[in-house]
Design an enzyme around this catalytic site. Structure first.
Site, mmCIF file in Angstrom:
data_model
loop_
_atom_site.group_PDB
_atom_site.id
_atom_site.type_symbol
_atom_site.label_atom_id
_atom_site.label_comp_id
_atom_site.label_asym_id
_atom_site.label_seq_id
_atom_site.Cartn_x
_atom_site.Cartn_y
_atom_site.Cartn_z
ATOM 1 N N GLU A 27 23.850 88.885 -21.335
ATOM 2 C CA GLU A 27 24.414 89.540 -22.527
ATOM 3 C C GLU A 27 25.788 88.959 -22.811
ATOM 4 O O GLU A 27 26.521 88.568 -21.892
ATOM 5 C CB GLU A 27 24.527 91.064 -22.273
ATOM 6 C CG GLU A 27 25.216 91.813 -23.407
ATOM 7 C CD GLU A 27 25.071 93.333 -23.334
ATOM 8 O OE1 GLU A 27 24.455 93.836 -22.372
ATOM 9 O OE2 GLU A 27 25.575 93.998 -24.253
ATOM 10 N N ASN A 172 17.808 97.439 -29.281
ATOM 11 C CA ASN A 172 18.230 97.838 -27.934
ATOM 12 C C ASN A 172 18.766 99.258 -27.931
ATOM 13 O O ASN A 172 19.672 99.590 -28.709
ATOM 14 C CB ASN A 172 19.346 96.896 -27.458
ATOM 15 C CG ASN A 172 19.859 97.242 -26.067
ATOM 16 O OD1 ASN A 172 19.172 97.013 -25.079
ATOM 17 N ND2 ASN A 172 21.052 97.807 -25.984
ATOM 18 N N GLU A 173 18.204 100.100 -27.098
ATOM 19 C CA GLU A 173 18.732 101.450 -26.795
ATOM 20 C C GLU A 173 19.202 102.215 -28.031
ATOM 21 O O GLU A 173 20.295 102.796 -28.027
ATOM 22 C CB GLU A 173 19.865 101.349 -25.768
ATOM 23 C CG GLU A 173 19.400 100.816 -24.429
ATOM 24 C CD GLU A 173 20.418 100.962 -23.288
ATOM 25 O OE1 GLU A 173 21.581 101.303 -23.546
ATOM 26 O OE2 GLU A 173 20.019 100.723 -22.132
ATOM 27 N N TYR A 244 19.585 102.577 -14.717
ATOM 28 C CA TYR A 244 20.568 102.128 -13.737
ATOM 29 C C TYR A 244 20.727 103.248 -12.721
ATOM 30 O O TYR A 244 20.695 104.426 -13.078
ATOM 31 C CB TYR A 244 21.897 101.814 -14.424
ATOM 32 C CG TYR A 244 21.803 100.616 -15.349
ATOM 33 C CD1 TYR A 244 21.922 99.326 -14.858
ATOM 34 C CD2 TYR A 244 21.565 100.772 -16.711
ATOM 35 C CE1 TYR A 244 21.822 98.221 -15.692
ATOM 36 C CE2 TYR A 244 21.455 99.681 -17.562
ATOM 37 C CZ TYR A 244 21.592 98.398 -17.042
ATOM 38 O OH TYR A 244 21.480 97.301 -17.866
ATOM 39 N N GLU A 296 15.699 96.341 -18.453
ATOM 40 C CA GLU A 296 17.040 96.504 -17.861
ATOM 41 C C GLU A 296 16.896 97.417 -16.658
ATOM 42 O O GLU A 296 16.570 98.603 -16.813
ATOM 43 C CB GLU A 296 18.039 97.129 -18.845
ATOM 44 C CG GLU A 296 18.560 96.166 -19.884
ATOM 45 C CD GLU A 296 19.733 96.721 -20.695
ATOM 46 O OE1 GLU A 296 20.560 97.469 -20.135
ATOM 47 O OE2 GLU A 296 19.792 96.394 -21.892
HETATM 48 O O1 AHR Z 1 23.623 96.052 -19.076
HETATM 49 C C1 AHR Z 1 24.717 96.772 -19.516
HETATM 50 C C2 AHR Z 1 24.384 97.704 -20.670
HETATM 51 O O2 AHR Z 1 23.565 98.715 -20.205
HETATM 52 C C3 AHR Z 1 23.609 97.086 -21.804
HETATM 53 O O3 AHR Z 1 24.417 96.465 -22.723
HETATM 54 C C4 AHR Z 1 22.918 98.278 -22.413
HETATM 55 O O4 AHR Z 1 21.699 97.936 -23.016
HETATM 56 C C5 AHR Z 1 22.761 99.229 -21.250
HETATM 57 O O5 AHR Z 1 23.183 100.511 -21.570
#
Ligand code: AHR
Length: 515
Positions: A27, A172-173, A244, A296
């Site tokens: 990114e 994205n998101e 995450y 991700e």
């Molecule tokens: O990878 C970091 C960020 O995490 C990305 O930009 C986003 O898509 C996610 O929230």
């Protein structure tokens, strides 16, 4: 010592492995692009400004696929800013990370870099502040040979042959309130549908991935996925999953045994979203089954304060430079096992990200440094080949409780100490066994019981372990957490090994007798 067992019938497999499962992500964020991949001022730069030291490491890893250009960045990005003569490219304020984007690296440079490292590009449309029409124009720029406005523009930029980018993410998101152009599910479902229609008119061969929920904690998790698919199902091929994980007081009570079970939270999320896809398929009477792109995933919880995400309008500010330790590497191994187990449904996965930003690789003046998480990822890239076997593992368990990633999604369960996944490459007559020992105190013996016959020999056996779960690698001390070799003994049908406490290991076996 209590012995665990894995029963392996070599004719029983879950899926043929698509290596795109172990893709990466680049990114425009922090020092990922500028200072990581591309840095003309570095002593390591090649003639095109790519950091050659990083390029060599990534090429050797053999990463099958690379997602680009974001992430949150993409939702404010105009791809036209990053193509054509460099002196004409505008510097812009990137509002996602409050950083200055020079646009000296764009799509053409990215695709060149992918060619050099041997990765397939996967591009993301800006559906936050840009239009479906500009998304279709992007596909025309990349995938049409010549004779149209956007394909001829690429040719003017010196690129005669189309790039033939196959995988495209529909934004994205966009469920996230932090996202530029944040929408509700009905708005996004319609935009995704419209974009997909236009894009398919330009190139019917593309594979399109709808932007699913950004994580499992948002209140819209699940309903977002259902509602967007009810609108765009027929026009998309897959839906994305993101997440995450972290060893935080809220998620795990900072308990390592709970943390090391977080790949099971990932597993639940995969099954949950797959169920939603299948239920929408049924509801719509569609014949198409969607696949999943976990595009991700990573551990990310330290460099996550507002200050860590604020680039203060700088060019390539150091953002999200998360230091990974041994404990993180073990869970990364767990994620790899989960992705392997779920590979009948998850076709693409992207470790987010590849360099400097929540990444296994860091660059500095001295060169490239490998974080502990690099090793399990490398093993997956190098050794997971062929088919994923459906093995039966018998292991003692331990209790965990705890919130996990979402209260109604909590794991309150018995977790096996040993987490084992296996691939078999029939062409190379080789197999790889990936083993996480979550027991922090004890070595655990594992017996692999092969049906119908065992391996002819052991090729190698390596483990990542150590006395300090919080140990990290640094430029000054780069080899604190590195693999060591481990003994394994094979006699006919059975192979035995003793997995150290808190370890992730890979055993490679030859089946030369099958030739
Ligand atoms: O990878 C970091 C960020 O995490 C990305 O930009 C986003 O898509 C996610 O929230």
């Amino acid at each position: 010592m209590n012995t665990s067992r894995a029963v392996i019938d070599r004719s029983r497999y879950r899926s043929g492995l698509d290596r795109r499962l172990f893709g990466g992500f680049l990114e425009h964020l922090g020092r990922a692009v500028y200072g990581g991949v591309f840095d003309p001022s570095s002593r390591f730069a090649d003639a095109d400004g790519f950091r050659d030291d990083l390029l060599q490491v990534v090429r050797q890893m053999d990463v099958p696929l690379m997602r680009y250009p974001g992430g949150n960045f993409v939702s404010g990005y105009n791809w036209l800013d990053g193509v054509g003569p460099k002196e004409n490219r505008p510097a812009r304020l990137d509002k996602a990370w409050n950083s200055t984007e020079t646009n000296q690296f764009g799509t053409d440079e990215f695709i060149n870099w992918c060619k050099l490292i041997g990765s397939e590009p996967m591009l993301v449309f800006n559906l936050g502040t840009n239009t479906p029409e500009m998304a279709a124009a992007y596909v025309e720029y990349c995938n049409i040979g010549k004779g149209t406005h956007w394909s001829d523009l690429r040719r003017e930029h010196g690129v005669a042959d189309p790039y033939d980018v196959r995988y495209w993410c529909l934004g994205n998101e966009l469920d996230g309130p932090w996202q530029q152009g944040h929408m509700n599910s009905a708005e996004y479902g319609d935009v995704a549908l419209e974009t997909a229609r236009l894009v398919r008119a330009v190139d019917p061969t593309v594979q399109l991935i709808a932007a699913g929920s950004s994580n499992t904690e948002l209140p819209t998790y699940g309903t977002w996925d259902r509602e967007i698919l009810e609108r765009c199902y027929d026009q998309v091929d897959a839906i994305s999953l993101h997440n995450y994980y972290g060893n935080t007081s809220e998620l795990t009570g900072q308990s390592t045994p709970r943390f090391l079970a977080m790949n099971l939270d990932m597993e639940r999320q995969i099954r949950h979203i797959a169920d939603i896809c299948d239920s929408v398929q049924k509801q719509l009477g569609s014949r198409k089954k969607l696949w999943l792109a976990f595009d991700e995933w990573n551990i990310w919880y330290r460099a996550r304060t507002p200050a860590d995400m604020d680039g203060r309008e700088q060019v390539a500010p150091p953002l999200l430079e998360e230091p990974y330790n041994l404990e993180d590497a073990l869970l990364t191994g767990g994620f790899i096992n989960t992705l392997l187990r779920e590979s009948n449904r998850v076709r693409i996965g992207c470790l987010a990200q590849i360099v400097n930003v929540i990444a296994p690789l860091m660059t500095g003046d001295q060169g490239v440094q490998k974080q502990p998480t690099y090793y399990p990822y490398l093993w997956a890239l190098k050794h997971a080949r062929g088919k994923v076997l459906d093995i039966r593992v018998e292991s003692e368990t331990y209790p965990i409780e705890g919130a996990g990633l979402r209260p109604d999604f909590a794991i309150d369960a018995q977790v096996p100490y040993l987490d084992v996944a296996m691939t078999l490459d029939e062409q190379r007559t080789e197999a790889s066994v990936f083993m996480l020992n979550r027991d922090l105190e004890n070595a655990r013996e594992l017996e692999l019981d092969f049906q119908p016959t065992g391996p002819s020999r052991i090729i190698s056996c390596d483990t990542l372990t150590g006395p300090d779960l919080k140990a990290v690698n640094t430029f000054e001390n780069p080899d604190r957490v590195v693999p060591q070799s481990l003994q394994a003994v094979s006699n006919g049908q059975k192979t035995r090994l003793k997995l150290p406490p808190a370890s992730y290991s890979v055993l490679r076996l030859a089946f030369d007798n099958d030739r």
